[in-house]
Design an enzyme around this catalytic site. Structure first.
Site, mmCIF file in Angstrom:
data_model
loop_
_atom_site.group_PDB
_atom_site.id
_atom_site.type_symbol
_atom_site.label_atom_id
_atom_site.label_comp_id
_atom_site.label_asym_id
_atom_site.label_seq_id
_atom_site.Cartn_x
_atom_site.Cartn_y
_atom_site.Cartn_z
ATOM 1 C CG HIS A 463 24.679 58.371 -87.336
ATOM 2 N ND1 HIS A 463 23.687 59.270 -87.054
ATOM 3 C CD2 HIS A 463 24.051 57.225 -87.685
ATOM 4 C CE1 HIS A 463 22.509 58.693 -87.201
ATOM 5 N NE2 HIS A 463 22.694 57.452 -87.605
ATOM 6 C CG ASP A 467 20.058 62.642 -85.963
ATOM 7 O OD1 ASP A 467 21.094 62.139 -85.492
ATOM 8 O OD2 ASP A 467 19.365 63.490 -85.366
#
Length: 492
Positions: A463, A467
Site C-alpha cells: 500500500h 492506493d
C-alpha cells in the site's frame, strides 16, 4: 578467491555464490584426493539458502586435500580444496597442509595430503604396524574411482568418504568402536530429500542404504528416517529422538531429567531453502503494509483461445504463459506495481524491466524462479522458459541468479485445487498476482445463466507504492484480458 601456498599448490576457497549468501553446506564431494581435475570442473555439490549448486574449480591439476565433510557448513571464503598444478604429480610438491587436524572444520583438510595419499598404498605389514601405533586406516572410495586408504592421526576424528560414512566411529583419542577395515566401493550417493536427512541418519548411526525411500524414485524423506528410528527404539536399541546427538540411550539418566516434561514433537531446523523462505516472509510481513483485492473472472474465452493456439501446430502454449503475458501488459499500464521501496532513502523505485517470478512447489520446499525480461517474451518463449526453470527447480539445479532479482510474482495456487488466497508479498517486490483454480460455475453470460469456466484472481500489493484505485485498475485489466483475450491485441 584462492592463493598459491607455494609455486605449485593452489588453494581454492568457497566463492561468493549469489546475493547475500554467506555460507553453504557440503552435500556431496565430486572428486577425491589424488584425482586429476580440469579447469572449471565441478568438485563439490553444496546447498545454499537458495538452491543446490555445483561449484567448479578454476584450477587444473591434482587434488591434494579436501576441506569439510558432507553435512558441514562452510562460510564463503573458507578453503574447499588444494590443487597441485604443473610438475607432473602431486607427490613431488609435498603436502599442502597438515592432514592430521580435525575433519570437517573450516580451514582443515578432510582427506590426506599428497604424501599421505602416496603412503596410503601400503602393504599388509605396514597396515599392521600402523594399527599397532594407534593410527586409524579409513576406507575411502566411490563407484567412480578405486578405493583408497589414508591415515588419521591418533586423537582426531576419522573423516568420511564420498558416501558420508566412516568405517569405525571414533569415540576418543585413538579409540575405535568396532573393527577397522577398508570400505568397499559404494554404489554412489544415497538419494535423500535434504542434507538434514543425511545428517539425522548419521547422528543416529543409521545406514541410509538399508532404507527404502517413500518419495519419488525412491527418494528418502525425513519421515522414512524417523520411522526407522522409531522402529529401532521399539526394539530397545536406539532412541527415536531426532535431537539426540549419539543415537544411543544413556546408561543412566538423572532423575530430574527423566521426570521433566518432554515434547513429543519433531524439531525441524529452519535452514537451507526453508530457512531462507521463513526469513523472507517474516521480513515481508514485518516491513510491508500489504492489502489484497480480488475478483471473479470468466476464463472461458481464454481457455478457448489457448485450445485454438495449440491446435494450429508448433510448440504447445501453457496457461501460465498466457497469464504471464497478461501480467506484463498490465504492468506496462500500471508501472507502480513493478517497483520496490527504498526505505533508507524513503523513495519508491519504479523498475523499467519485468523480471517475473513464479511460485513453484518442489520436494525441497517452495522456490520462486525468475523469468528475466518477461516483457520482451511472447507466449511461446514464456512457455519454454517456464518449463526450463520448473524442471531445474524440481531437480534442485537452479542457480542463485535464477532465484533472485524478481520484480513481480505470479502465484498459480489453483494447481493445489483452491479458489483463493491472500499471499505474502515476495520481499522486496511490491505486488503478487494470485490465480485460483478454473472450474465450471453458474455465470450470467450475455444476459442468460450459463455454465462457464470461472477463476478467482487476487492481487496483494504494497500500500506504500499505490492506493486501492491503482491496484483495482490493474486487477480489473487482468480480468478483462482473461475474459476477452482480444484486449491484449492493443499491446502486441
Amino acid at each position: 578467491m584462492a592463493h598459491a601456498s607455494d609455486g605449485h599448490v593452489l588453494e581454492f576457497k568457497l566463492p561468493d555464490l549469489g546475493e547475500g549468501l554467506t555460507e553453504a553446506e557440503i552435500v556431496r564431494w565430486l572428486v577425491e584426493v589424488g584425482d586429476v581435475v580440469a579447469v572449471d570442473q565441478p568438485v563439490v555439490e553444496v546447498e545454499t539458502a537458495k538452491a543446490m549448486v555445483e561449484v567448479p574449480c578454476p584450477y587444473g591439476g591434482v587434488v591434494t586435500a579436501r576441506f569439510g565433510e558432507e553435512g558441514t557448513e562452510l562460510p564463503v571464503g573458507a578453503p574447499l580444496v588444494t590443487v597441485t598444478v604443473g610438475g607432473g604429480g602431486a607427490a613431488a610438491d609435498g603436502p599442502a597442509r597438515d592432514s592430521g587436524t580435525d575433519a570437517g572444520a573450516a580451514g582443515t583438510p578432510v582427506a590426506g595430503t599428497p604424501a599421505a595419499a602416496a603412503a596410503a598404498e601400503t602393504s599388509p605389514a605396514a597396515e599392521t604396524k600402523a594399527e599397532g601405533s594407534g593410527n586409524v586406516l579409513v576406507g575411502y572410495g566411490t563407484s567412480e574411482a578405486p578405493a583408497r586408504r589414508r591415515r588419521v592421526r591418533p586423537g582426531h576424528q576419522a573423516a568420511t568418504g564420498a558416501s558420508g560414512r566412516a568405517n569405525g566411529r571414533v569415540r576418543g583419542a585413538g579409540a575405535v568402536d568396532g573393527p577397522v577395515r577398508t570400505a568397499e566401493p559404494a554404489d554412489g550417493p544415497v538419494p535423500v530429500i535434504s542434507p538434514l536427512v543425511r545428517r539425522l541418519a548419521r547422528q543416529h548411526d543409521l545406514d541410509l542404504r538399508e532404507l527404502t525411500g517413500s518419495g519419488p524414485d525412491g527418494l528418502i524423506l525425513r519421515a522414512d528416517v524417523e520411522y526407522a528410528l522409531r522402529a529401532a527404539a521399539a526394539q530397545g536399541g536406539r532412541t527415536a529422538d531426532p535431537e539426540a546427538g549419539t543415537g544411543r540411550v544413556p546408561d543412566a539418566a538423572p532423575a530430574a531429567v527423566s521426570s521433566a516434561p518432554r515434547s513429543d514433537g519433531t524439531r525441524v531446523p529452519l535452514k537451507g531453502v526453508r530457512g531462507a523462505v521463513a526469513d523472507k516472509l517474516s521480513r515481508s510481513r514485518r516491513e510491508i503494509p500489504d492489502a489484497t483485492c480480488w475478483v471473479d473472472a470468466d476464463a472461458t474465452e481464454l481457455m478457448r483461445a489457448r485450445t485454438a493456439m495449440n491446435a494450429s501446430g508448433g510448440p504447445k502454449i501453457s496457461l501460465v504463459a498466457l497469464l504471464a503475458r497478461i501480467c506484463t501488459a498490465a504492468l506496462a499500464r500500471f508501472p507502480e506495481l513493478n517497483s520496490t521501496v527504498d526505505t533508507d532513502a524513503r523513495e519508491i523505485v519504479r523498475l523499467d524491466r519485468v523480471h517475473l517470478g513464479f511460485a513453484a512447489q518442489t520436494d525441497r520446499g517452495l522456490v520462486v524462479p525468475v523469468v528475466r525480461d518477461a516483457q520482451t517474451r511472447d507466449a511461446e518463449a514464456l512457455t519454454a522458459e517456464f518449463a526450463r526453470l520448473t524442471e531445474a527447480a524440481r531437480a534442485g539445479r537452479l542457480t542463485p541468479g535464477e532465484l533472485t532479482g524478481g520484480t513481480f510474482t505470479l502465484n498459480n495456487y489453483g494447481v493445489f485445487g483452491v479458489d483463493g488466497s491472500t499471499p505474502i508479498i515476495n520481499h522486496p517486490e511490491a505486488a503478487m498476482l494470485g490465480v485460483g483454480r478454473i472450474v465450471p460455475k453458474p455465470w450470467v453470460h450475455e444476459g442468460e445463466l450459463a455454465v462457464r469456466q470461472v477463476v478467482q484472481l487476487s492481487l496483494t500489493f504494497d500500500h506504500r507504492v499505490c492506493d486501492g484505485g491503482t491496484a483495482g485498475g490493474f486487477l480489473r485489466y487482468v480480468a478483462d484480458c482473461v475474459e476477452q483475450p482480444a484486449v491484449l491485441l492493443r499491446t502486441l
